[in-house]
Design a protein around this motif. Structure first.
Motif, mmCIF file in Angstrom:
data_model
loop_
_atom_site.group_PDB
_atom_site.id
_atom_site.type_symbol
_atom_site.label_atom_id
_atom_site.label_comp_id
_atom_site.label_asym_id
_atom_site.label_seq_id
_atom_site.Cartn_x
_atom_site.Cartn_y
_atom_site.Cartn_z
ATOM 1 N N LEU A 97 -2.116 5.061 5.778
ATOM 2 C CA LEU A 97 -2.660 3.821 6.323
ATOM 3 C C LEU A 97 -3.251 4.030 7.706
ATOM 4 O O LEU A 97 -2.750 4.816 8.508
ATOM 5 C CB LEU A 97 -1.571 2.746 6.379
ATOM 6 C CG LEU A 97 -0.935 2.372 5.042
ATOM 7 C CD1 LEU A 97 0.139 1.305 5.258
ATOM 8 C CD2 LEU A 97 -1.973 1.911 4.045
ATOM 9 N N ARG B 201 -6.163 3.936 3.395
ATOM 10 C CA ARG B 201 -6.568 2.534 3.399
ATOM 11 C C ARG B 201 -6.512 1.978 4.810
ATOM 12 O O ARG B 201 -5.546 2.191 5.540
ATOM 13 C CB ARG B 201 -5.626 1.722 2.495
ATOM 14 C CG ARG B 201 -6.155 0.326 2.172
ATOM 15 C CD ARG B 201 -7.336 0.471 1.226
ATOM 16 N NE ARG B 201 -8.359 -0.522 1.419
ATOM 17 C CZ ARG B 201 -8.672 -1.448 0.539
ATOM 18 N NH1 ARG B 201 -8.020 -1.551 -0.585
ATOM 19 N NH2 ARG B 201 -9.661 -2.274 0.783
ATOM 20 N N TRP C 94 0.820 -1.209 0.000
ATOM 21 C CA TRP C 94 0.000 0.000 0.000
ATOM 22 C C TRP C 94 0.860 1.268 0.000
ATOM 23 O O TRP C 94 0.413 2.329 0.431
ATOM 24 C CB TRP C 94 -0.976 -0.031 1.169
ATOM 25 C CG TRP C 94 -1.916 -1.184 1.044
ATOM 26 C CD1 TRP C 94 -3.037 -1.232 0.255
ATOM 27 C CD2 TRP C 94 -1.802 -2.467 1.654
ATOM 28 N NE1 TRP C 94 -3.624 -2.476 0.359
ATOM 29 C CE2 TRP C 94 -2.891 -3.256 1.213
ATOM 30 C CE3 TRP C 94 -0.887 -3.040 2.532
ATOM 31 C CZ2 TRP C 94 -3.089 -4.569 1.622
ATOM 32 C CZ3 TRP C 94 -1.079 -4.348 2.943
ATOM 33 C CH2 TRP C 94 -2.176 -5.096 2.488
ATOM 34 N N LYS D 195 -0.023 5.374 0.018
ATOM 35 C CA LYS D 195 -1.321 5.652 0.652
ATOM 36 C C LYS D 195 -1.090 5.927 2.139
ATOM 37 O O LYS D 195 -0.147 5.418 2.737
ATOM 38 C CB LYS D 195 -2.258 4.465 0.513
ATOM 39 C CG LYS D 195 -2.696 4.184 -0.907
ATOM 40 C CD LYS D 195 -3.779 3.128 -0.924
ATOM 41 C CE LYS D 195 -4.202 2.772 -2.318
ATOM 42 N NZ LYS D 195 -4.907 3.824 -3.021
#
Length: 185
Positions: free
Chosen positions: A45, A77, A40, A43
């Motif tokens: 988190l 995310r 990820w 992004k």
């Protein structure tokens, strides 16, 4: 909450030194594949550590589900890290229809918690990173919408280069302290 500059601690778990950057690690996903957290990359988190037997963990899952849905367009995310037996986690996640990514581990997941500075694991706890993988806050305990809104707003400002990381951490600490004080009244 534990942010960083002055470690933020909004819970009872013992904490050690919290790293500036999210450490690299990999755990098994739902399908049994080893999945690195770097999957990820780029992004912000919201990494939530939980266990199936933890009542506060279960209570905050609908909030996490909505955060994953509502913040996705802003490149955030939610990643759940279940510290539990794989079969228990899969049955539990399926019964609650959890759609955000789950990583599963036992001692290896506890090792990740230790690498994050959580030396006495009490569940749940949640790590918030910016898009560069820097740890903005570590929240110990059950999350509520007012807390997540406050933390995510600061992370968003960091991502937009409107707030320096250290200032964001300090703002989070101060604002969460105010929230805590008003909730006691």
């Amino acid at each position: 909450v534990i942010a960083m500059a002055a470690p933020l601690n909004a819970g009872n778990a013992a904490t050690g030194a919290i790293p500036e950057q999210l450490p690299a690690f990999a755990l098994m996903d739902r399908d049994g594949r080893t999945t690195p957290i770097g999957t990820w990359h780029g992004k912000s988190l919201i990494i939530n550590f939980w266990a199936t037997w933890c009542a506060p963990c279960r209570r905050e899952m609908p909030l996490l589900q909505s955060l994953d849905r509502d913040w996705a367009r802003r490149e955030f995310r939610v990643i759940g890290i279940a510290v539990d037996r794989r079969d228990s986690v899969l049955a539990f996640a399926n019964s609650l229809h959890i759609t955000y990514p789950l990583l599963i581990g036992e001692q290896d997941a506890l090792d990740v918690a230790t690498a994050l500075g959580v030396t006495s694991a009490g569940f749940p706890f949640t790590v918030f990173t910016d898009r560069r993988g820097r740890i903005v806050a570590l929240f110990l305990g059950e999350l509520h919408k007012t807390e997540t809104d406050l933390i995510l707003s600061a992370v968003l400002q960091v991502n937009q280069d409107r707030l320096a990381l250290g200032d964001a951490r300090q703002k989070i600490v101060e604002e969460l302290a105010k929230l805590k004080a008003t909730s006691r009244v």
